[in-house]
Design a protein around this motif. Sequence first.
Motif, PDB file in Angstrom:
ATOM      1  N   CYS A 157      -7.780   6.758   0.061  1.00 58.48           N
ATOM      2  CA  CYS A 157      -7.363   5.599  -0.733  1.00 58.48           C
ATOM      3  C   CYS A 157      -6.015   5.862  -1.413  1.00 58.48           C
ATOM      4  O   CYS A 157      -5.134   4.999  -1.431  1.00 58.48           O
ATOM      5  CB  CYS A 157      -8.445   5.318  -1.773  1.00 58.48           C
ATOM      6  SG  CYS A 157      -8.139   3.859  -2.727  1.00 58.48           S
ATOM      7  N   CYS A 158      -5.858   7.063  -1.945  1.00 57.90           N
ATOM      8  CA  CYS A 158      -4.603   7.410  -2.640  1.00 57.90           C
ATOM      9  C   CYS A 158      -3.438   7.577  -1.666  1.00 57.90           C
ATOM     10  O   CYS A 158      -2.282   7.473  -2.058  1.00 57.90           O
ATOM     11  CB  CYS A 158      -4.784   8.701  -3.440  1.00 57.90           C
ATOM     12  SG  CYS A 158      -5.901   8.515  -4.823  1.00 57.90           S
ATOM     13  N   LEU A 194     -12.498   0.282   1.684  1.00 61.46           N
ATOM     14  CA  LEU A 194     -12.683   1.742   1.678  1.00 61.46           C
ATOM     15  C   LEU A 194     -13.489   2.195   2.899  1.00 61.46           C
ATOM     16  O   LEU A 194     -13.194   3.226   3.509  1.00 61.46           O
ATOM     17  CB  LEU A 194     -13.398   2.172   0.388  1.00 61.46           C
ATOM     18  CG  LEU A 194     -12.612   1.941  -0.909  1.00 61.46           C
ATOM     19  CD1 LEU A 194     -13.515   2.111  -2.128  1.00 61.46           C
ATOM     20  CD2 LEU A 194     -11.413   2.882  -0.994  1.00 61.46           C
ATOM     21  N   ILE A 243     -13.102   2.391  -9.178  1.00 63.36           N
ATOM     22  CA  ILE A 243     -11.752   1.818  -9.226  1.00 63.36           C
ATOM     23  C   ILE A 243     -11.730   0.558 -10.104  1.00 63.36           C
ATOM     24  O   ILE A 243     -10.795   0.335 -10.864  1.00 63.36           O
ATOM     25  CB  ILE A 243     -11.236   1.523  -7.794  1.00 63.36           C
ATOM     26  CG1 ILE A 243     -10.963   2.846  -7.052  1.00 63.36           C
ATOM     27  CG2 ILE A 243      -9.969   0.676  -7.814  1.00 63.36           C
ATOM     28  CD1 ILE A 243     -10.694   2.700  -5.555  1.00 63.36           C
ATOM     29  N   LEU A 298     -17.085   4.588  -5.150  1.00 63.00           N
ATOM     30  CA  LEU A 298     -15.636   4.605  -5.393  1.00 63.00           C
ATOM     31  C   LEU A 298     -15.113   3.213  -5.772  1.00 63.00           C
ATOM     32  O   LEU A 298     -14.253   3.087  -6.653  1.00 63.00           O
ATOM     33  CB  LEU A 298     -14.908   5.150  -4.161  1.00 63.00           C
ATOM     34  CG  LEU A 298     -13.398   5.369  -4.296  1.00 63.00           C
ATOM     35  CD1 LEU A 298     -13.052   6.261  -5.484  1.00 63.00           C
ATOM     36  CD2 LEU A 298     -12.827   5.980  -3.003  1.00 63.00           C
ATOM     37  N   ALA A 299     -15.640   2.176  -5.125  1.00 61.40           N
ATOM     38  CA  ALA A 299     -15.206   0.807  -5.454  1.00 61.40           C
ATOM     39  C   ALA A 299     -15.560   0.478  -6.906  1.00 61.40           C
ATOM     40  O   ALA A 299     -14.750  -0.091  -7.646  1.00 61.40           O
ATOM     41  CB  ALA A 299     -15.863  -0.197  -4.507  1.00 61.40           C
ATOM     42  N   PRO A 350     -13.145   2.065 -14.246  1.00 59.97           N
ATOM     43  CA  PRO A 350     -12.922   3.521 -14.234  1.00 59.97           C
ATOM     44  C   PRO A 350     -13.520   4.286 -15.425  1.00 59.97           C
ATOM     45  O   PRO A 350     -13.637   5.507 -15.356  1.00 59.97           O
ATOM     46  CB  PRO A 350     -11.391   3.653 -14.217  1.00 59.97           C
ATOM     47  CG  PRO A 350     -10.868   2.343 -14.648  1.00 59.97           C
ATOM     48  CD  PRO A 350     -11.883   1.305 -14.317  1.00 59.97           C
ATOM     49  N   LEU A 357     -13.326  -4.567  -1.920  1.00 59.59           N
ATOM     50  CA  LEU A 357     -12.837  -3.196  -2.097  1.00 59.59           C
ATOM     51  C   LEU A 357     -13.736  -2.193  -1.378  1.00 59.59           C
ATOM     52  O   LEU A 357     -13.249  -1.272  -0.707  1.00 59.59           O
ATOM     53  CB  LEU A 357     -12.746  -2.875  -3.591  1.00 59.59           C
ATOM     54  CG  LEU A 357     -12.115  -1.538  -3.982  1.00 59.59           C
ATOM     55  CD1 LEU A 357     -10.760  -1.330  -3.316  1.00 59.59           C
ATOM     56  CD2 LEU A 357     -11.964  -1.450  -5.506  1.00 59.59           C
ATOM     57  N   HIS A 385     -11.567   8.992  -1.600  1.00 62.94           N
ATOM     58  CA  HIS A 385     -10.584   8.844  -2.683  1.00 62.94           C
ATOM     59  C   HIS A 385      -9.213   9.319  -2.199  1.00 62.94           C
ATOM     60  O   HIS A 385      -8.184   8.687  -2.461  1.00 62.94           O
ATOM     61  CB  HIS A 385     -11.050   9.646  -3.910  1.00 62.94           C
ATOM     62  CG  HIS A 385     -10.119   9.578  -5.065  1.00 62.94           C
ATOM     63  ND1 HIS A 385      -9.274  10.611  -5.411  1.00 62.94           N
ATOM     64  CD2 HIS A 385      -9.877   8.590  -5.956  1.00 62.94           C
ATOM     65  CE1 HIS A 385      -8.558  10.257  -6.469  1.00 62.94           C
ATOM     66  NE2 HIS A 385      -8.903   9.037  -6.820  1.00 62.94           N
ATOM     67  N   LYS A 408      -4.879  -2.594  -5.542  1.00 61.77           N
ATOM     68  CA  LYS A 408      -5.529  -2.103  -6.775  1.00 61.77           C
ATOM     69  C   LYS A 408      -5.077  -0.683  -7.093  1.00 61.77           C
ATOM     70  O   LYS A 408      -4.948   0.151  -6.191  1.00 61.77           O
ATOM     71  CB  LYS A 408      -7.052  -2.079  -6.589  1.00 61.77           C
ATOM     72  CG  LYS A 408      -7.684  -3.426  -6.758  1.00 61.77           C
ATOM     73  CD  LYS A 408      -8.250  -3.579  -8.150  1.00 61.77           C
ATOM     74  CE  LYS A 408      -8.606  -5.012  -8.423  1.00 61.77           C
ATOM     75  NZ  LYS A 408      -8.150  -5.491  -9.709  1.00 61.77           N
ATOM     76  N   TYR A 409      -4.919  -0.416  -8.363  1.00 61.03           N
ATOM     77  CA  TYR A 409      -4.557   0.943  -8.790  1.00 61.03           C
ATOM     78  C   TYR A 409      -5.769   1.858  -8.614  1.00 61.03           C
ATOM     79  O   TYR A 409      -6.874   1.544  -9.068  1.00 61.03           O
ATOM     80  CB  TYR A 409      -4.115   0.933 -10.257  1.00 61.03           C
ATOM     81  CG  TYR A 409      -3.900   2.323 -10.816  1.00 61.03           C
ATOM     82  CD1 TYR A 409      -2.813   3.097 -10.418  1.00 61.03           C
ATOM     83  CD2 TYR A 409      -4.809   2.873 -11.736  1.00 61.03           C
ATOM     84  CE1 TYR A 409      -2.620   4.374 -10.909  1.00 61.03           C
ATOM     85  CE2 TYR A 409      -4.612   4.150 -12.244  1.00 61.03           C
ATOM     86  CZ  TYR A 409      -3.527   4.895 -11.822  1.00 61.03           C
ATOM     87  OH  TYR A 409      -3.340   6.159 -12.306  1.00 61.03           O
ATOM     88  N   CYS A 410      -5.542   2.987  -7.952  1.00 60.59           N
ATOM     89  CA  CYS A 410      -6.619   3.972  -7.765  1.00 60.59           C
ATOM     90  C   CYS A 410      -6.334   5.166  -8.671  1.00 60.59           C
ATOM     91  O   CYS A 410      -5.343   5.877  -8.464  1.00 60.59           O
ATOM     92  CB  CYS A 410      -6.662   4.402  -6.299  1.00 60.59           C
ATOM     93  SG  CYS A 410      -7.997   5.544  -5.943  1.00 60.59           S
TER      94      CYS A 410
END
Length: 277
Positions: free
Chosen positions: A235-236, A172, A201, A197-198, A204, A168, A232, A261-263
């Motif tokens: 990623c979104c 990113l 995610i 950020l990894a 969280p 991840l 971020h 993966k859900y962000c």
Amino acid sequence: MGPQCCATIASDIYKHLRVSEANKSPSSDFMERIQKDINASMRAVLIDWFVEVAEEYRLQPDTLFLIVNYIDRYLSGNVVNRQRLQLLGVACMMIAAKYEEICAPSVDEFCYVTDNTYFKEEVLQMESAILNSLKFEMTAPTAKCFLRQFVCVVQATSKVPSMQLECLANCLTELSLLEYNILHYSPSLVAASATFLAKFILLPLKKPWNSVLKHYTLYQASDLSDCVKALHSLCCNCCNPNLPAIREKYSQHKYKFVAKKYCPPSIPHEFFQELSN
């Protein structure tokens, strides 16, 4: 040699890389200042294509980051028209492969990947122009080079899924290559922000940054805030149909499907506040 001595050497190497990255970074405004015929989205399409080629030829991850470093450094001082942008990229790929790969593809193969748009002589001439422009300074600390160290620190000190974190964070960091505006941030800051950020995610509810990461990266959580938010956002919004390569790459089993993966849509503000310890 004892572990204490190794730790000291590692720390000295890291500090040297931090000094070196400032000298080997491209300018962050070359599109506005130097280039007339190319723009940030053309650059992104070119880099997206490199991700695909690097996968096909099984190039080292470091090679991809060096290619982008060479392209951006060359564009920081030389006007290039759009017809020659891919030629610049292919020549940078050839130099990076010679530098990083044990067995680099031949110049003929580099011509082949462009559907023979360019002759061998053109690629070799461009290679020479790049080497001279960059003064043969081909060693450059990239975000990938820093990321490797930061991920090791997290894996050794956190209860986080080890392979997922690595894949991840890599995903990113590769996404950051596509975004011209990320050039405002140094490679080490991008790598630290991708690590932050990894972790966020994957876990969280837990504060991603801690005193160990602060010690090893020399960054506080507040230093990362702007860059983490930029990553971020990438990623979104990484479903751009014009730039599919990274998403497709990291949707594979060998990369633990991390692109799927859900962000979470926002990062708690307190995660960027300074640590009390």
